[in-house]
Design an enzyme around this catalytic site. Structure first.
Site, PDB file in Angstrom:
ATOM      1  CG  ASN A 628      -2.108  -0.849   1.094  1.00  9.46           C
ATOM      2  OD1 ASN A 628      -3.043  -0.502   0.399  1.00  9.46           O
ATOM      3  ND2 ASN A 628      -2.079  -2.010   1.751  1.00  9.46           N
ATOM      4  CD  GLU A 747      -8.448  -5.547   1.133  1.00  9.96           C
ATOM      5  OE1 GLU A 747      -7.428  -5.497   1.846  1.00  9.96           O
ATOM      6  OE2 GLU A 747      -9.070  -4.528   0.770  1.00  9.96           O
TER       7      GLU A 747
END
Length: 809
Positions: A628, A747
């Site tokens: 990320n 997710e």
């Protein structure tokens, strides 16, 4: 009757009578044909055709009259005065032109017969003026009865001819009208001739003032044939051109009707023509729209102003009124052009109501919580900025209150996420019931709520409202057959007494909330400057974090991502962790947020990329590592150089590195984000958009930015088996990504019930606690063996669920 027969057969040369009849038939046909062209011609060309029609009619009938007169075998020599002869011609032209104009232009039922009668009157006037121009040595005596009969029949047949010409727009009507006009001319001439008797007297013919019979015959014949031929040729040519114009008009109308947009031609603010799609768009008939002022379509004053001041350079949006009064949002473009020979304005309307609804829906989802329908953190922060700006101008106070449910996690753990979701919705409803109308309530995350109160008088008012919310939320709650007793805590801060910055106010409200929870929960506390100790601790945390980043004291944990097709490991997401010597493991939600706010995220992000690449290069197969990156790295850092150096130093293949970004990166500076993403793409790195479905979630990003992967946010998967709307959104996102050739990672899957909702979709990649929590570096080596059973169970469960659904179907 005998007198008429005798006059025709004995007193006339029948050969010349036949010639006169042919000239009369030709003239009548030409006159009626051109009158019909005038009837169908546009208003600006109609006058010209009526003049030509009157000229051809007058000349043709005039010629017919004098050829017939030449056929008359008078007992005495006959000559014709030049003045009277030419005068009868002009009178015939003028009167017949007026008659045809009356028949064509007057739409009343009596217009056509009146005009035809006037044409007959013109023929009669020409006839008797021609007789009067005769120079013969005899006196003329008239039979009044036959004269009246001639006049009535001539006018009657001409009136019937005009009626047939106007009301029968066919070839049969043309023939009938021509025949009736022929009958009118013939009956008038020969009955009038039979009514005439020559009584011998002293001849008084003046030499040189008359025209000889032979010269007159040649002149009249040539003149009539020429004029009538030219008239017929002009009519035929105009008819041919008219057919072509009509075909071209129909072709252009067909093209206009084939478009998806509505088109209207506006002249002097009035709609003169329009296509079928515009009628369908407004659910109105074409007759309803013709000659209607375009401003009458406006739904409101703003739309009226837009239609009245359209900009040709750019489209404008306004709302139109449909037949049933319903509003229709359209995008309007305007262009000036000549239409039908007159300057006009062409308006093109495109129905954008569906796009407007879609934008409104996406904007609502971007700014509101899907579970409770309340504004989310993003919208709350925007509202706070707006209210603070208004409070500055009006010198008023604004309160911010944070609420948090006490021990909400226990409800989820004991009764399940479905019960927890139902509880959150009920809490939101109770909160709204307890708040004044001026309040703005929002759900920030999980069980955390916030309220914005503008125009407050002080702490007492705000504390009273907050306590009312806490008391109402704390009442026993029944969900299905389950009765729950929950409580809430609240923290209050007030602008400008406690602070002036939106972030500071929210932080202070959060500190006051945690102070209330620390004091025993189920209560409300105001922000106290004494809470500055918490701020001091936060500053110490910031300093220690800076040291941890500088001294390489952070570590990475890796959460597996497995393919649903075979359960194999596709890769890992690298997650930064901080194990402080004094504090132990600091929650990422705390130190990552601090890093973002203090700018330390740049160094931390670079460290994460380098460490992840070094670790991933030793993994078996083609397993990828996902990292990320923060919006700050896009705005301020040299992200592309950092990635390039990390790949070069570690030796990791670029395609095995996945850079994950959130939508905030795109919103902050879209142009710069596009440049950075393009540069990363050139390196061979794969790009993923994280937390898809939250924030703005604009579909335009999928077209504008070269993403390889979409990660569906965990908030959609939590309790998805009980949330039909979430199921629809998730599946629609999967279908969209699949159609665009973008891979999908789901997710936050924690239970088999949540997994079952996905069905058998082997191209999906799964990430969540159901498979594994994040693993430390030392746990990676044994993960394949230790997770084989759960990975196989996941695959079997997906296949079994899909087979069961097929059997039920």
């Amino acid at each position: 009757m005998y007198r008429v027969f005798y006059c025709l057969t004995v007193e006339h040369d029948l050969r010349l009578v036949v010639v006169a009849a042919l000239l009369c038939a030709l003239s009548a046909f030409a006159a009626v044909g051109m009158a019909r062209r005038a009837l169908s011609a546009a208003s600006e060309r109609q006058t010209l055709w009526l003049i030509v029609t009157g000229f051809v009619t007058g000349v043709g009938i005039w010629g017919t009259h004098f050829v017939s007169m030449l056929a008359y075998e008078a007992p005495l020599p006959v000559q014709y005065g030049i003045v009277g002869t030419v005068g009868s011609l002009f009178v015939a032209i003028l009167v017949t032109m007026c008659g045809w104009s009356l028949a064509v232009r007057v739409k009343h039922a009596l217009g056509a017969p009146a005009g035809g009668a006037l044409v007959g009157a013109g023929i009669a006037t020409m006839h008797f003026m021609g007789i009067d121009a005769m120079e013969v040595g005899a006196a003329i005596v008239w039979d009044e009865g036959l004269v009246l009969t001639a006049l009535v029949l001539g006018a009657g047949f001409a009136a019937l001819s005009a009626v047939a010409m106007v009301r029968m727009p066919t070839r049969r009507g043309l023939a009938l009208a021509s025949l009736l006009l022929l009958c009118g001319v013939v009956s008038l001439h020969f009955i009038a001739m039979s009514a005439m008797e020559l009584v011998l007297s002293v001849p008084g013919v003046a030499e040189g003032s008359a025209v000889s019979s032979k010269l007159l015959a040649v002149t009249v014949a040539l003149g009539v044939v020429f004029v009538v031929s030219v008239g017929l040729a002009a009519a035929a040519l105009d008819l041919h051109l008219g057919v072509r114009r009509k075909a071209e008009t129909e072709r252009m109308r067909a093209l206009a009707d084939a478009t998806f947009e509505g088109i209207a031609v506006v002249r002097d603010g009035v709609m003169r023509d329009m296509n079928v799609p515009l009628c369908e768009m407004l659910r109105l008939d074409r007759d309803d729209l013709l000659d209607m002022p375009v401003g009458k379509l406006a739904m409101d004053a703003c739309a009226f102003e837009t239609l009245d001041h359209l900009d040709e350079d750019s489209p404008m949006t306004c709302r139109l009124r449909c037949r049933d009064g319903e509003a229709l949002t359209v995008q309007v473009r305007a262009r000036r052009m000549d239409f039908g020979g007159e300057p006009s304005q062409v308006l093109v309307f495109r129905d954008v109501s569906a796009e407007e609804r879609a934008r409104a829906r996406m904007s609502h989802l971007a700014h509101h919580d899907t579970l409770t329908g309340l504004p989310n953190r993003l919208r709350f922060r925007e509202a706070l900025k707006e209210e603070l700006a208004r409070a500055w101008r009006e010198d008023t106070m604004v309160a911010v209150i944070f609420f948090d449910l006490d021990r909400f996690k226990e409800v989820n753990d004991v009764h399940g996420h479905a019960t927890g979701d139902a509880l959150l919705k009920s809490v939101a409803e109770r909160m709204l019931d307890s708040l004044p109308e001026k309040a703005i309530a929002a759900r920030l995350s999980g069980d955390e709520f916030a309220v914005l109160l503008p125009h407050v008088t002080g702490h007492d008012e705000v504390l009273g409202i907050a306590q009312r919310v806490v008391d109402h939320v704390g009442l026993p709650l029944t969900l299905d057959q389950l009765t729950l007793k929950v409580s809430a805590s609240g923290g209050v801060t007030i602008f400008p007494l406690d602070g002036e910055d939106p972030d500071r106010l929210m932080n202070q409200a959060d500190l006051a909330l945690y102070h209330a929870k620390a004091q025993g929960r189920n209560q409300v506390r105001c922000f106290d400057p004494a809470l500055g100790r918490l701020l001091q601790e936060r500053r110490m945390l910031e300093a220690d974090l800076a040291v941890a980043i500088e001294d390489d004291l952070l570590e990475l944990h890796y959460q597996p991502q497995i393919r649903l097709s075979d359960g194999e490991v596709a890769g890992f997401e690298a997650l930064v962790r901080w194990n402080d010597e004094q504090r132990g493991y600091v929650p990422p939600s705390e130190f990552v947020q601090i890093a973002e706010e203090t700018g330390q995220i740049l160094k931390m992000g670079e460290w994460v990329i380098r460490a992840a690449c070094r670790e991933a290069v030793n993994w078996p197969g083609e397993r990828r590592v996902a990292v990320n990156v923060s919006p700050a790295q896009f705005r301020q850092g040299n992200l592309v150089l950092c990635v390039q150096q990390a790949l070069k130093a570690s030796g990791l293949a670029p395609e095995r590195l996945v850079i994950e970004i959130t939508e905030g990166v795109l919103i902050d500076d879209e142009e710069r984000a596009l440049q950075v993403l393009g540069a990363l793409k050139k390196l061979g790195v794969r790009l993923a958009i994280d937390d898809f479905g939250t924030g703005y979630s604009s579909l335009a990003y999928l077209r504008t930015f070269p993403f390889d992967k979409i990660k569906i946010d965990r908030s959609f998967m939590t309790g998805i088996q009980n949330d039909r709307e979430a199921q629809i959104i998730v599946q629609a996102t999967i279908d969209l990504a699949r159609a665009l050739g973008i891979s999908i990672v789901v997710e936050g899957v924690e239970t088999f019930d949540e997994l079952a909702v996905l069905g058998r979709q082997p191209d999906l990649v799964l990430q969540g606690y159901l498979v594994s929590r994040p693993l430390s570096r030392g746990q990676l080596a044994a993960f394949d063996a230790e997770s084989a059973a759960i990975r196989r169970e996941v695959v079997d469960h997906v296949r079994a669920g899909a087979d069961m659904r097929r059997r039920q179907a």
